[in-house]
Design a protein around this motif. Structure first.
Motif: not given
Length: 436
Positions: A217-219, A242-243, A250-255
């Protein structure tokens, strides 16, 4: 000097006779018991039975699970390299066609009599505290949540000790050779390879089912600018992801959603990925899982499943793994999974075996476990540390000997007229993976 006493003189010899009768062949290990007697091949791995309690446990639970219980409690141990010991045992089993113990009533009576003479008779010992205890019908949402929690909610701190900084807990891709190419490099190469196979571009909508600690997800969000919906049933994992999302901006790209995959709403994703989560779905439930993958993907969207498999005659995980590591897991031969994906309407475009890659990945985790043994014991206790030692050593051997495999299966949801949207020859998947 031969220190082995005459046949029948000590506990080791009596236990060896029982074991050879149960296995249908010669004892493949050297046996040493609590009374300091020994028997068995002089150059074989040494199995030490430290207490009569181990014998009582094996009497009530013969086979893999009883042996695992005795090992994790320290009632049985293997001197020297555990991997070499298990490898020698499996080799002897193949060479002599030994079979797992399935004691007849007469053999059980005889074993009970031997146990009584050795002072080991009694009620069955309680299972070790580290053994899973699940309730409810198989693969209900509550039971699945408990099964995942048993393994993945052990402690984020434990997994930080064991894994590299990406917290990727799945097979790496060893794109480079030599000591300069590390386990962390292999995980980055795996993440990049998955993103390339999925054809991620800035703005691509990716659904990560069973996201773990968010490595993919993060990558995908950070390096490919994808819009990612990450799903896990583990509260510990969801909190960790979430942390990381907040720390990396990355809050605008990951839920991040903490829920069962069966509750995922919506669809139309450009890509859907499931990395080593499908083993937890269950056999009867897998057709519905495959149908969900199809439903959540837009036409011409891609689906990648990285999933462990088993040999045609091998167990789905084995009694130890299913009791201590991944309760209720189900593995099948890879071809059966391909068939189920095709039955759901997906077109399978590529299958890549990573079996040898998992031998190296699990070996790296085991090296870390041994190097940080004192820290691991301080964090989770001796019993759980021994569970993980047995799991990692046994797992690497299962992949090495082709009793287990792992595969990346890339599919597409084809358009009604038939196009797949994939290039006929995707040559750029592997270029420069050793440099990411």
């Amino acid at each position: 000097m031969n220190t082995t006493r005459r046949r029948g003189a000590g506990a080791a010899h009596r236990l060896a006779e029982l074991a050879e009768a149960a296995l249908g062949g010669p004892l493949p290990v050297r046996l040493r018991t609590w009374d300091h007697t020994e028997t068995g091949p002089p150059d074989g791995p040494v199995v030490v039975v430290r207490s009569r309690r181990a014998l009582r446990r094996l009497l009530w639970q013969p086979g893999e699970l009883g042996l695992a219980q005795a090992y994790v409690t320290g009632e049985i141990d293997v001197e020297g390299d555990l991997a070499e010991g298990l490898r020698a045992i499996w080799s002897a089993a193949r060479q002599h066609s030994l079979h797992p113990p399935r004691l007849t009533l007469g053999e059980r009576v005889r074993a009970a009599a031997v146990a009584a003479r050795l002072g080991a008779a009694g009620p069955p010992p309680a299972p070790p505290a580290s053994q899973a205890r699940l309730r409810g019908a198989l693969h209900t949402k509550d039971r699945d949540r408990a099964a995942i929690s048993h393994h993945y909610d052990l402690s984020n701190a434990f997994y930080r000790l064991l894994l590299d900084e990406s917290m990727a807990y799945s097979c790496g891709y060893w794109a480079g050779e030599g000591p300069q190419f590390t386990a962390a490099d292999a995980q980055r190469a795996k993440l990049e390879l998955i993103c390339r196979k999925l054809g991620l571009e800035p703005g691509s909508r990716l659904l990560d089912i069973g996201c773990g600690w968010g490595s993919l997800t993060l990558y995908a969000a950070q390096h490919h600018k994808a819009q990612v919906t990450a799903v896990t049933v583990s509260r510990e994992q969801a909190a960790y992801v979430r942390e990381q999302v907040d720390e990396r901006g990355l809050a605008d790209r990951v839920e991040v959603i903490c829920q069962d995959y069966r509750d995922i709403a919506g669809g139309g994703f450009d890509a859907v990925v499931s990395v080593e989560m499908g083993e937890h779905v269950g056999d009867a439930e897998y057709p519905a899982f495959a149908a969900a993958l199809h439903r959540m993907t837009r036409p011409l969207g891609r689906v990648l499943v990285q999933q462990m498999s088993r040999g045609a005659v091998a167990p789905g995980g084995g009694a130890f793994i299913e009791a201590y590591i991944a309760p209720d897991m189900h593995m099948r031969p890879m071809g059966e999974t391909v068939h189920l994906l095709e039955e759901a309407g997906l077109e399978v475009r590529s299958v890549e075996s990573l079996r040898e890659h998992y031998v190296r990945t699990v070996g790296a985790w085991h090296d870390t476990l041994e190097e940080r043994w004192a820290d691991v014991v301080a964090l989770v206790g001796e019993e759980t540390a021994r569970v993980w030692r047995l799991y990692l050593v046994g797992g690497a051997l299962a992949f090495e000997e082709r009793r287990m495999g792992v595969d990346q299966i890339l599919s597409v949801r084809p358009a009604a007229a038939g196009p797949s949207g994939l290039p006929a020859s995707p040559k750029d998947w592997y270029i420069g993976l050793d440099q990411v």
